[in-house]
Motif scaffolding. Structure first.
Motif, PDB file in Angstrom:
ATOM      1  N   ASN A 164       0.869  -1.177   0.000  1.00 18.00           N
ATOM      2  CA  ASN A 164       0.000   0.000   0.000  1.00 18.00           C
ATOM      3  C   ASN A 164       0.912   1.236   0.000  1.00 18.00           C
ATOM      4  O   ASN A 164       1.277   1.748   1.049  1.00 18.00           O
ATOM      5  CB  ASN A 164      -0.901  -0.058   1.235  1.00 18.00           C
ATOM      6  CG  ASN A 164      -1.833   1.121   1.303  1.00 18.00           C
ATOM      7  OD1 ASN A 164      -1.998   1.851   0.308  1.00 18.00           O
ATOM      8  ND2 ASN A 164      -2.438   1.331   2.453  1.00 18.00           N
ATOM      9  N   ILE A 165       1.270   1.682  -1.199  1.00 19.53           N
ATOM     10  CA  ILE A 165       2.232   2.788  -1.330  1.00 19.53           C
ATOM     11  C   ILE A 165       1.466   4.089  -1.563  1.00 19.53           C
ATOM     12  O   ILE A 165       0.629   4.184  -2.466  1.00 19.53           O
ATOM     13  CB  ILE A 165       3.236   2.514  -2.484  1.00 19.53           C
ATOM     14  CG1 ILE A 165       4.002   1.204  -2.216  1.00 19.53           C
ATOM     15  CG2 ILE A 165       4.203   3.681  -2.659  1.00 19.53           C
ATOM     16  CD1 ILE A 165       4.828   1.145  -0.958  1.00 19.53           C
ATOM     17  N   LYS A 166       1.806   5.070  -0.742  1.00 20.35           N
ATOM     18  CA  LYS A 166       1.028   6.319  -0.761  1.00 20.35           C
ATOM     19  C   LYS A 166       1.713   7.421  -1.556  1.00 20.35           C
ATOM     20  O   LYS A 166       1.226   8.538  -1.612  1.00 20.35           O
ATOM     21  CB  LYS A 166       0.788   6.778   0.690  1.00 20.35           C
ATOM     22  CG  LYS A 166      -0.010   5.745   1.482  1.00 20.35           C
ATOM     23  CD  LYS A 166      -0.218   6.184   2.915  1.00 20.35           C
ATOM     24  CE  LYS A 166      -0.942   5.085   3.673  1.00 20.35           C
ATOM     25  NZ  LYS A 166      -0.278   4.718   4.910  1.00 20.35           N
ATOM     26  N   LYS A 167       2.865   7.114  -2.132  1.00 25.41           N
ATOM     27  CA  LYS A 167       3.605   8.150  -2.869  1.00 25.41           C
ATOM     28  C   LYS A 167       3.813   7.716  -4.305  1.00 25.41           C
ATOM     29  O   LYS A 167       3.741   6.530  -4.619  1.00 25.41           O
ATOM     30  CB  LYS A 167       4.984   8.358  -2.238  1.00 25.41           C
ATOM     31  CG  LYS A 167       4.926   9.078  -0.916  1.00 25.41           C
ATOM     32  CD  LYS A 167       6.270   9.708  -0.590  1.00 25.41           C
ATOM     33  CE  LYS A 167       6.128  10.620   0.601  1.00 25.41           C
ATOM     34  NZ  LYS A 167       6.795  10.107   1.797  1.00 25.41           N
ATOM     35  N   GLU A 168       4.125   8.684  -5.149  1.00 29.21           N
ATOM     36  CA  GLU A 168       4.451   8.413  -6.552  1.00 29.21           C
ATOM     37  C   GLU A 168       5.765   7.619  -6.626  1.00 29.21           C
ATOM     38  O   GLU A 168       6.694   7.886  -5.870  1.00 29.21           O
ATOM     39  CB  GLU A 168       4.589   9.764  -7.264  1.00 29.21           C
ATOM     40  CG  GLU A 168       4.895   9.707  -8.738  1.00 29.21           C
ATOM     41  CD  GLU A 168       3.845   8.960  -9.555  1.00 29.21           C
ATOM     42  OE1 GLU A 168       4.233   8.368 -10.564  1.00 29.21           O
ATOM     43  OE2 GLU A 168       2.653   8.946  -9.162  1.00 29.21           O
TER      44      GLU A 168
END
Ligand code: GMT
Length: 375
Positions: A164-168
């Motif tokens: 679950n990656i919240k950054k570009e």
């Protein structure tokens, strides 16, 4: 700019990329500090812009496992403070991104901070990082990084799928310094093969993911049709599979050369006719790019990011993972047709030029500048 590079010192792809990147930045005038458990294999420590800081793990009988990550984060904190670094670049999430995050927390206690770039290399995402023992810490430290880069589109996709990656995530592909592959003046094919024989080569850390048994089987099939030799470079746990294969195929003992770790890899690649990379998983396939820079076409699986590097019917051929028959037939087709082989050698080199250091280094420099601006 003063850059801290955190990487594995061994022959693995992530360590090679980190080392080559750091040395190129140093050549352009940046001050580059390597923090690692040993001197990285290809690091030219004579360059005055390069510094090496060895992580010292104090052993203590109480510890069943020595606390490397604690020693690493302490060393990162000390080097940032002592040398006034501007930016940290972690190559491989475990333990580098995690330890860098801890060092940042220590700095914050003193009212300081430093931006962190994490480059994802492959097995930190597709293999090791997914294990329940590591997954949450990996996801956490990736999300705590100020900039995240991935070495291929395929690895970016896998990262977004598994975590679950919240950054570009910015894709900055691996690169090769083609100037290191100038025409080999005193390379002698006869060290490895007779004049009428073709040379197949495989270079890896001989881990199960590299499927060395497929390399051997492909060679066995090819050798029945084409006079040839197989050169295997590297060391690793699956060396035992090679020994077992030789015991079962004693007639091939004289046809297969096992070289272990070598210093003049580029020279040997330049003598080769085809590179075999049948991997189960490969985020990029730096070894294939190195082969192409040495004018050597690649027969590979279509795993992960390999199709972004090896182009079907142009720089070599690709088949499904484990399809040894298809890879054998492609190799026989390629080695049996001198015109096709000559053309593919040219195509392979042209592909390597697209990934030249000259094109990729400015992207890294720009990324550092953007990271600093946004910090
Ligand atoms: O291939 C390995 O087992 C080593 C590993 C590493 O981290 O050192 O290589 C990974 O990173 C390389 C550099 O970015 C990539 O070229 C390799 O494809 C990647 N390996 C895998 O994904 C299995």
């Amino acid at each position: 700019m003063k850059i801290g590079i955190l990487c594995y010192p061994t022959y693995g792809g992530s360590g090679i990329v980190a080392t080559e990147l750091g040395m190129s930045l140093a050549n352009k005038g940046y001050e580059v500090h390597f923090i690692s458990s040993a001197l990285p294999a290809r690091l030219d420590i004579t360059n005055p812009n390069i510094f090496f800081h060895k992580v010292n793990v104090q052993t203590y009988p109480l510890f069943q496992y020595q606390p490397y990550d604690i020693a690493l984060s302490s060393m990162i904190y000390r080097v940032v403070n002592l040398y006034k670094l501007d930016i940290l670049h972690a190559h491989y999430a475990i333990p580098y991104a995690y330890a860098a995050f801890t060092a940042k927390q220590m700095l914050k206690e003193e009212g300081k901070d430093i931006p962190l770039v994490t480059t994802l290399h492959g097995t930190d995402i597709t293999l090791v990082g997914q294990h329940p023992s590591y997954k949450h810490a990996v996801e956490f430290s990736i999300n705590q990084s100020d900039t995240i880069t991935s070495v291929s589109e395929s690895l970016k996709k896998d990262t977004l799928q598994f975590f679950n990656i919240k950054k570009e995530i910015q894709v900055i592909t691996n690169f090769i310094d083609n100037s290191e592959f100038d025409e080999c003046m005193n390379c002698e094919r006869k060290q490895f093969a007779n004049a009428d024989e073709k040379i197949l080569i495989h270079v890896s850390n001989l881990r199960p993911v590299k499927r060395v048994e497929d390399v051997l089987q492909i060679f066995k099939n090819v050798n029945k049709k084409i006079k040839s030799k197989l050169v295997i470079i590297g060391e690793g746990p699956d060396m035992e599979k090679i020994n077992q294969f030789l015991e079962e195929n004693p007639d091939l003992i004289g046809e297969i050369r096992l070289l272990g770790k070598v210093n003049d890899l580029y020279k040997i690649l330049q003598l080769s006719d085809v590179f075999l990379l049948p991997s189960e998983q490969e985020s990029f396939g730096l070894a294939a790019l190195e082969a192409m820079a040495a004018n050597t076409p690649v027969i590979s699986s279509n795993a992960g990011g390999i199709p972004e590097v090896n182009i079907q019917g142009e720089t070599g051929y690709l088949a499904e993972i484990g399809n040894v028959e298809a890879m054998s037939n492609y190799t026989i087709k390629l080695l049996g047709d001198e015109k096709l082989l000559a053309q593919m050698k040219i195509n392979a080199k042209q592909q390597a030029i697209k990934f030249d250091l000259k094109n990729i280094l400015p992207i890294y420099e720009h990324m550092y500048q953007e990271t600093l601006l946004e910090f």
